[in-house]
Write an enzyme that holds these catalytic residues in place. Structure first.
Site, PDB file in Angstrom:
ATOM      1  CD  GLU A  60      39.654  58.607  25.639  1.00  0.00           C
ATOM      2  OE1 GLU A  60      40.746  58.055  25.982  1.00  0.00           O
ATOM      3  OE2 GLU A  60      38.599  58.691  26.170  1.00  0.00           O
ATOM      4  CG  HIS A 129      34.026  66.370  32.484  1.00  0.00           C
ATOM      5  ND1 HIS A 129      34.786  66.224  33.754  1.00  0.00           N
ATOM      6  CD2 HIS A 129      33.666  65.025  32.030  1.00  0.00           C
ATOM      7  CE1 HIS A 129      34.892  65.014  33.974  1.00  0.00           C
ATOM      8  NE2 HIS A 129      34.311  64.199  33.079  1.00  0.00           N
TER       9      HIS A 129
END
Lengths: 327, 442
Positions: A60, A129
């Site tokens: 990321e 998540h």
């Protein structure tokens, strides 16, 4: 106007912006060939080719870094963090580089990057998540943060974010993807960043929120209307900068305010909103400022009862709204 | 009776909000084992079999083949083999969520229960502001909020009804009630009925009507005084005594020299300078008066530094005349004038305040004849000089009119006792009474 899903509004915004401006491109994990884990970028690779729908490594900080660099060179990247939970390795790039480059370079450079990240739980996603990281970035001057609730705003704000000359974090709620449907015009339009939206007018209580919890708020308000309680509902839409005027106007309407969000309570957006109200409107308050937020526990549990306990729902919101109305 | 259990559509995948029943694999009356598939589901992402979460018999199918329903919707009812258990999730399947709304009815009862008036007098800022704006007596406004609280809407409704009735209607009955009630109670004496009803405009003068008090922020000086005083009275066991001094000769002396002194020095020659000199000389004879308590020892100070209490309307300070025993009466008068002036102007420095070993307060300056002073911590004693008054006094069995004044002493009884303090005070008295017209100021 067509009624479409939240996820389609996001996809349409990207598609239209890429058609409008060839500097716009998307990058992220699985955004190309697979079309995104949620299918948000489905079809973009086919339409625009692999140079404008880049599948990236699982890194990321690299996704954000590449996007920030490209943006500073004049491109208009839309970087996707697959889940906002994975965004933290990119925090340094976002906070130390993207947010500061205009200030640091005395206006010589700017960084028109958009970073999309799905937030929120209730999808049986567990610890990694389900998080809502908006409070991590909220106090960073130089970043704009939007978190749309309606498909109309999802599309309009994403287009505004792409066209904005500065970095914008775009927090989309993953549970909203298929759950929230709404009318979206086919014509090109944007929703200005920094403007809140009044969802419902009422007399008894003011509810301020953003993103998915407003779904529960609207449902609860409809049910409470039958009990004679009318709610004034403000959708912040943009978290940074907050629309102070709209917040103050909405609170003045009733003198009673409930702030609702899924991110946990301590240090959340609600804390800042309530501070603004306390600073400006003490003498117009008719009840203590109330907040209904996620509990201060490290993360969303994976077990279903724990997830239900953590998440807001219509009943919890309704109870809080009724409590405030009766106060 | 066997418990009925609902089977709901589970969250099969992230972002999934609904599912379609493709085909039922079981029919009502069929025996079902734990985890046995009961129907097939189609979703955007997956096609899956829905397993049973209990063993039992399929009682009823709620969602037919081909129907699409949201996640969490019950699709069938199963008569479970398990014995009924307290706390088993209720048929609405909302085990945990069901907890949340349970407070709501309770709240409603509280609100509608007219008996509870605990919040009747808690006014929110909005209510107070509106009441002040419209000149409303909040006691007249009915409260519909929690615990009888007057809400913002209650005030607005009251204002609206007031306006609707042309203004006079509301005020009128209130006034009538007041006068009739009052005239019944008061049948004699002051006729309260003649008193004008308090116009609302006056009650909003403070912006917060109904408050019988207001607040002053504690200044740093006030805070220091409070802390020192509390420390002194809590730590020091105070003793107290008072003696009477004949200051007739002192009065004569001062009257004789004061004008010339003023001309020469440009300042007033006060009685205090003489008293100070008398006290300082007495301290020299009784050094224990110039000491402080140190738990396992008593520290006697060699320097005689007199703290002088200098008051203003807001506070009191105790600037110090250092080495007072080295100074003449004129020198003390000059120091007193300087410290008192700077004290009133608020220009004393920290250095002016520190090092005191004994405090003298000229309480006579505000007309007192007896005071019970609090010791200036950590000193051992404080002495006050009270007002000079002319009184008939017996001298040698004859009546005489003399100028008299009291000296009061508070003492740290850990260090000092009655005998030593009595002797000290007697010495001060002797010193003062031995001033004559020949006493030198320099």
């Amino acid at each position: 106007m067509a009624v479409i899903e939240y996820i389609d509004a996001i996809r349409l915004a990207m598609k239209e912006e890429m058609e409008r401006d060839e500097d716009v491109f998307v990058l992220g994990e699985d955004v190309g060939v697979k079309g995104g884990v949620f299918t948000t970028t489905k079809g973009l690779l086919e339409q625009f080719g692999e140079m404008r729908a880049l599948d990236t490594p699982l890194a990321e900080s690299a996704i954000a870094g590449v996007a920030i660099g490209a943006a500073m060179y004049g491109m208009k990247p839309i970087a996707e963090m697959q889940y906002s939970d994975f965004m933290f390795p990119a925090t340094n790039q976002i906070i130390s580089e993207a947010a500061k480059i205009r200030y640091r370079s005395n206006n010589d450079w700017n960084c028109p990057v958009v970073i999309r990240a799905p937030i929120g739980g209730g999808v049986f996603g567990g610890l990694y998540h389900s998080q809502c990281p908006e409070s991590v970035f909220f106090g960073t001057p130089g970043l704009k943060i939007v978190a749309p609730y309606r498909p109309y705003d999802a599309k309009g704000l994403l287009k505004a974010a792409v066209r904005d000359p500065d970095p914008v974090l775009y927090f989309e709620n993953k549970k909203s993807y298929k759950l929230i449907k709404g009318e979206v015009p086919e014509a090109d339009y944007t929703v200005p960043i920094g403007e809140a939206n009044l969802l419902r007018e009422g007399e008894d209580i003011t509810v301020i929120g953003y993103s998915l919890p407003l779904y529960f708020v609207e449902q609860a308000a409809a049910e409470l209307a039958e009990e004679g309680i009318s709610a004034h509902i403000l959708d912040l839409r943009t978290l940074q900068p907050l629309d102070k005027e709209a917040i103050l106007t909405a609170v003045r309407k009733t003198g009673k305010v409930l702030i609702v969000h899924e991110d946990n309570k301590t240090g959340g957006i609600g804390a800042e909103v309530s501070a603004i109200i306390a600073e400006e409107l003490l003498y117009e308050l008719d009840a203590p400022i109330m907040r209904l937020c996620g509990p201060d526990v490290p993360a969303m549990p994976i077990n279903p009862p724990g997830e239900k306990f953590f998440l807001l729902n219509k009943e919890k919101v309704k109870e809080a709204m009724r409590h405030l109305a009766l106060y | 009776m066997k418990p009925i259990v609902e089977i709901v559509i589970p969250q099969l995948a992230e972002s999934l909000v609904s599912a379609t029943i493709d085909k039922w694999l079981k029919q009502p009356g069929d025996r079902i084992e734990m985890y046995e598939p009961i129907c097939e589901l189609i979703t955007d992402k997956v096609t899956a079999e829905l397993p049973s979460t209990v063993a039992g018999t399929l009682a009823k199918i709620l969602v037919g083949n081909g129907e699409t329903v949201p996640v969490g919707t019950p699709v069938c009812l199963i008569e479970s083999d398990a014995a009924p258990q307290a706390g088993e999730s209720s048929p609405n399947g909302n085990g945990l969520q069901a907890d949340a709304p349970q407070h709501a009815p309770a709240l409603q009862t509280v609100a509608s229960d007219s008996g509870d008036q605990s919040m009747r007098n808690r006014y929110s800022p909005a209510v107070q502001q509106l009441a002040a704006e419209h000149g409303i007596q909040l006691t007249d406004v009915p409260g519909t909020g929690l615990g009888g609280r007057i809400t913002r809407k209650d005030v607005l409704a009251y204002v609206a009804s007031f306006k609707a009735n042309g203004g006079a209607q509301i005020a009128q009955p209130v006034d009538e009630n007041e006068t009739s009630a009052l005239s019944q109670v008061r049948s004699s004496g002051i006729h309260l009925s003649n008193m004008p009803a308090i116009p609302p405009i006056e009650t909003q003068g403070s912006l917060i009507p109904g408050r019988g008090e207001y607040f002053i922020d504690v200044s740093p000086v006030r805070n220091t005084i409070a802390r020192n005083m509390r420390q002194s009275v809590t730590e020091i066991p105070h003793g107290w005594m008072m003696i009477e001094v004949d200051v007739t000769n002192l009065v004569l002396l001062r009257n004789k020299v004061k004008d010339e002194f003023r001309k020469r020095e440009g300042i007033n020659l006060t009685y205090l300078a003489f008293v100070l000199k008398a006290a300082v000389n007495a301290i020299k004879d009784f050094p224990i008066m110039n000491s402080m308590w140190a738990v396992d020892k008593i520290i006697v100070k060699r320097d005689i530094n007199i703290s002088l209490a200098v008051g203003t309307e807001e506070s009191v300070a105790t600037p110090v005349i250092k080495n007072a025993d080295h100074k003449t009466i004129a020198g003390l008068a000059r120091e007193i004038d300087d410290l008192a002036r700077r004290g009133r102007e608020g220009k004393l420095t920290l250095a002016d305040m520190s090092g005191g070993t004994f405090t003298i307060n000229n309480t006579g300056s505000f007309g007192s004849i007896v005071t019970n002073p609090i010791i200036n911590y950590p000193q051992a004693a404080i002495m006050t000089f009270e007002s000079i008054v002319k009184r008939p006094v017996v001298i040698n069995d004859m009546l005489a009119v003399r100028s008299m004044a009291n000296l009061c002493l508070s003492l740290d009884h850990r260090i000092l006792d009655g005998v030593i303090c009595g002797r000290f005070m007697q010495r001060v008295k002797d010193n003062i009474e031995s001033y004559t017209l020949d006493t030198k100021l320099y």
